[in-house]
Scaffold this active site. Structure first.
Site, short mmCIF file in Angstrom:
data_model
loop_
_atom_site.label_atom_id
_atom_site.label_comp_id
_atom_site.label_asym_id
_atom_site.label_seq_id
_atom_site.Cartn_x
_atom_site.Cartn_y
_atom_site.Cartn_z
N HIS A 1 0.85 -1.19 0.00
CA HIS A 1 0.00 0.00 0.00
C HIS A 1 0.88 1.23 0.00
O HIS A 1 1.92 1.26 0.65
CB HIS A 1 -0.90 0.01 1.24
N ASP B 1 -7.85 -5.27 0.10
CA ASP B 1 -8.33 -6.18 -0.94
C ASP B 1 -7.96 -7.64 -0.67
O ASP B 1 -8.47 -8.54 -1.33
CB ASP B 1 -7.78 -5.76 -2.31
C1 LIG Z 1 -7.96 -0.49 -2.38
C2 LIG Z 1 -6.58 -0.45 -2.83
O1 LIG Z 1 -6.30 0.20 -3.80
S1 LIG Z 1 -5.42 -1.26 -1.92
C3 LIG Z 1 -4.14 -1.66 -3.11
C4 LIG Z 1 -4.61 -2.76 -4.03
N1 LIG Z 1 -3.56 -3.13 -4.98
C5 LIG Z 1 -2.89 -4.30 -4.90
O2 LIG Z 1 -3.10 -5.13 -4.02
C6 LIG Z 1 -1.87 -4.55 -5.99
C7 LIG Z 1 -0.54 -5.03 -5.41
N2 LIG Z 1 0.14 -3.93 -4.74
C8 LIG Z 1 0.86 -2.99 -5.46
O3 LIG Z 1 0.98 -3.08 -6.69
C9 LIG Z 1 1.47 -1.83 -4.71
O4 LIG Z 1 1.77 -2.21 -3.39
C10 LIG Z 1 0.56 -0.59 -4.70
C11 LIG Z 1 0.14 -0.20 -6.12
C12 LIG Z 1 -0.69 -0.84 -3.87
C13 LIG Z 1 1.31 0.58 -4.05
O5 LIG Z 1 2.35 0.91 -4.90
P1 LIG Z 1 3.52 1.92 -4.53
O6 LIG Z 1 3.15 2.79 -3.41
O7 LIG Z 1 3.93 2.61 -5.80
O8 LIG Z 1 4.65 0.94 -4.00
P2 LIG Z 1 6.01 0.58 -4.70
O9 LIG Z 1 5.73 -0.10 -6.02
O10 LIG Z 1 6.89 1.79 -4.69
O11 LIG Z 1 6.54 -0.52 -3.69
C14 LIG Z 1 7.62 -0.36 -2.79
C15 LIG Z 1 8.42 -1.65 -2.79
O12 LIG Z 1 7.61 -2.72 -2.35
C16 LIG Z 1 7.45 -3.70 -3.37
N3 LIG Z 1 6.04 -4.10 -3.41
C17 LIG Z 1 4.97 -3.31 -3.19
N4 LIG Z 1 3.85 -4.03 -3.31
C18 LIG Z 1 4.21 -5.28 -3.65
C19 LIG Z 1 3.49 -6.45 -3.94
N5 LIG Z 1 2.17 -6.47 -3.90
N6 LIG Z 1 4.16 -7.56 -4.27
C20 LIG Z 1 5.51 -7.54 -4.30
N7 LIG Z 1 6.26 -6.45 -4.05
C21 LIG Z 1 5.61 -5.34 -3.71
C22 LIG Z 1 7.85 -3.00 -4.66
O13 LIG Z 1 8.33 -3.92 -5.61
C23 LIG Z 1 8.92 -2.05 -4.18
O14 LIG Z 1 10.11 -2.79 -4.02
P3 LIG Z 1 11.55 -2.09 -4.37
O15 LIG Z 1 11.64 -0.92 -3.43
O16 LIG Z 1 12.53 -3.16 -4.11
O17 LIG Z 1 11.45 -1.66 -5.81
O1 LIG Z 2 -5.70 4.54 -0.42
C1 LIG Z 2 -5.37 3.94 -1.45
O2 LIG Z 2 -4.41 4.28 -2.17
C2 LIG Z 2 -6.11 2.74 -1.88
C3 LIG Z 2 -7.05 2.21 -0.85
O3 LIG Z 2 -6.67 1.50 0.04
C4 LIG Z 2 -8.45 2.61 -0.93
O4 LIG Z 2 -8.83 3.40 -1.78
O5 LIG Z 2 -9.24 2.11 -0.10
#
Ligand SMILES: CC(=O)SCCNC(=O)CCNC(=O)[C@H](O)C(C)(C)COP(=O)(O)OP(=O)(O)OC[C@H]1O[C@@H](n2cnc3c(N)ncnc32)[C@H](O)[C@@H]1OP(=O)(O)O
Ligand SMILES: O=C([O-])CC(=O)C(=O)O
Length: 385
Positions: free
Chosen positions: A266, A322
């Site tokens: 997140h 999620d």
């Molecule tokens: C309601 C919602 O929207 S909740 C989020 C729902 N989305 C998901 O579950 C999709 C999976 N998760 C992700 O893609 C990401 O964690 C996001 C999009 C939610 C957040 O992305 P960002 O804030 O841009 O995180 P970012 O990509 O910079 O991650 C930081 C580090 O953690 C790692 N990381 C973050 N999430 C994950 C994951 N789900 N699986 C594996 N590695 C991860 C990244 O690879 C990165 O590693 P690095 O520093 O070695 O490159």
């Molecule tokens: O806050 C976010 O980036 C995503 C999330 O968890 C939501 O919208 O509930």
């Protein structure tokens, strides 16, 4: 020129008094009330009024609002007819976005908000808000019937949003535990500061587009798998893993390939998302209620959480909302591709609270860019290229 921050990470884009996150401590509050307190004591209707108006409502205000929602459950005949013509293979989020934007054709536009910096016509704002929030769940439930070739079930106007959603889905009045769980899920998903879909809503709203356009922009944005669409992916992922014994090798392979693990990580939380903690407990409650048998999907999820904490905990990557919502909805017998639509039903409250907050002090969003294209050059006629 200021630094470019991809994904606008850490960039404040608005001021808001609606919700608050402490991502290091795993705290989320709506209007100053801890989420856990609301999940335990409130209802979706009451939480929605709190988000919209800023205060817990009186009994009378809550009754009036709940009644207004009930009066708006019915979906117009022309929308129902239109939905019958949608391809039955269409995704519920595409259906919802299309249906909500079509609803806009039946209601007055934002000429009611004539001054770009005023929210004078609060009746217009409240009526549109009630209309959209009330219609989201019936649209989702009706689609389940329409796409299966059945006649949709009419709403029951004495039921709450959560009860009526389950009633229109299943055709029978819901078991009280199921209705309570659904109500808590709606509370948990109702609001979350400036996430991507709320930002999309605010960008659309800043042009004084109609609230139907605002919510349709938000629904489209929520649908992506990096945002709300992840809850559907989680269940597919757990099915692919198949069993707890496969988890470690599966995770290691994914991380080696630099692929994401759905439902993990997140932008704001560096610990387990507080909503995931509550949803996790709800799955346990449901399992206990059904005799305590843990099915493979849940046991695999528990193992996945453990392995991810080991491999990704140092990066602050833990289960987000999620992760357990999909598992819970699966246990409740809801089809996988409806999960994100249920998220949208709840989030309509937060989107509209932010829309209302913004139109009282509106300025069109118009950020800038760093141009990395070519210098000015001469046009070459097509036969000389
Ligand atoms: C309601 C919602 O929207 S909740 C989020 C729902 N989305 C998901 O579950 C999709 C999976 N998760 C992700 O893609 C990401 O964690 C996001 C999009 C939610 C957040 O992305 P960002 O804030 O841009 O995180 P970012 O990509 O910079 O991650 C930081 C580090 O953690 C790692 N990381 C973050 N999430 C994950 C994951 N789900 N699986 C594996 N590695 C991860 C990244 O690879 C990165 O590693 P690095 O520093 O070695 O490159
Ligand atoms: O806050 C976010 O980036 C995503 C999330 O968890 C939501 O919208 O509930």
């Amino acid at each position: 020129m200021s630094d470019f921050l991809p994904g606008l990470e850490g960039v404040p884009a608005t001021k808001s008094a609606i919700s608050f996150i402490d991502g290091e401590k795993g705290i989320l509050s709506y209007r100053g009330y801890p989420l856990e307190t609301l999940a335990e004591n409130s209802t979706f209707e009451e939480t929605t009024l709190l988000l919209l108006d800023g205060e817990l409502p009186t009994k009378k205000a809550l009754n009036d609002f709940s009644q207004q929602l009930k009066d708006n459950y019915r979906i117009k005949y022309h929308i129902r007819q239109m939905m019958r013509h949608f391809p039955h293979t269409g995704h519920p989020m595409d259906m919802l976005q299309t249906a909500v934007s079509s609803l806009g054709m039946f209601y007055p536009g934002t000429e009611c908000l004539t001054d770009a910096n005023s929210c004078e016509d609060l009746d217009y704002v409240r009526n549109m808000t009630v209309n959209i929030i009330a219609q989201m769940a019936p649209l989702v439930a009706m689609w389940e019937h329409i796409r299966n070739g059945w006649d949709p079930i009419n709403p029951k106007h004495d039921l709450s949003v959560a009860e009526n959603l389950l009633y229109m889905f299943n055709g029978e009045e819901p078991d009280p535990l199921m209705a309570k769980i659904m109500d808590v899920c709606l509370i948990l998903h109702a609001e979350h500061t400036l996430n991507a879909s709320t930002f999309a809503a605010l960008v659309a709203g800043s042009t004084l587009a109609t609230p139907y356009s605002v919510i349709s922009a938000a629904i489209g944005t929520l649908s992506g798998p990096l945002h709300g669409g992840a809850n559907q992916r989680v269940v597919g992922m757990l099915q692919e893993i198949g069993s707890p014994k496969n988890v470690e090798s599966w995770v290691d392979q994914k991380l080696k390939n630099k692929e994401v693990i759905w439902g993990m990580g997140h932008r704001e939380y560096k610990v387990k998302d507080p909503r995931a903690t509550i949803l996790h407990k709800l799955v346990e409650q449901l399992v206990a209620e059904r005799g305590g048998h843990l099915d493979d999907m849940f046991v695999t999820a528990l193992k996945l959480e453990e392995v991810c904490a080991d491999r990704l905990g140092h990066k602050g990557v833990y289960p987000n909302v999620d992760f357990y919502s999909g598992i819970l909805y699966s246990e409740m017998g809801i089809p996988e591709d409806e999960f994100t639509a249920l998220f949208a039903v709840a989030r309509s409250a937060g989107w509209l609270a932010h829309w209302r907050e913004q139109i009282c002090d509106n300025r069109i969003y118009r950020p800038t860019q760093i141009y990395v294209g070519s210098d000015m050059r001469d046009y070459t006629p097509i036969d000389q290229r």
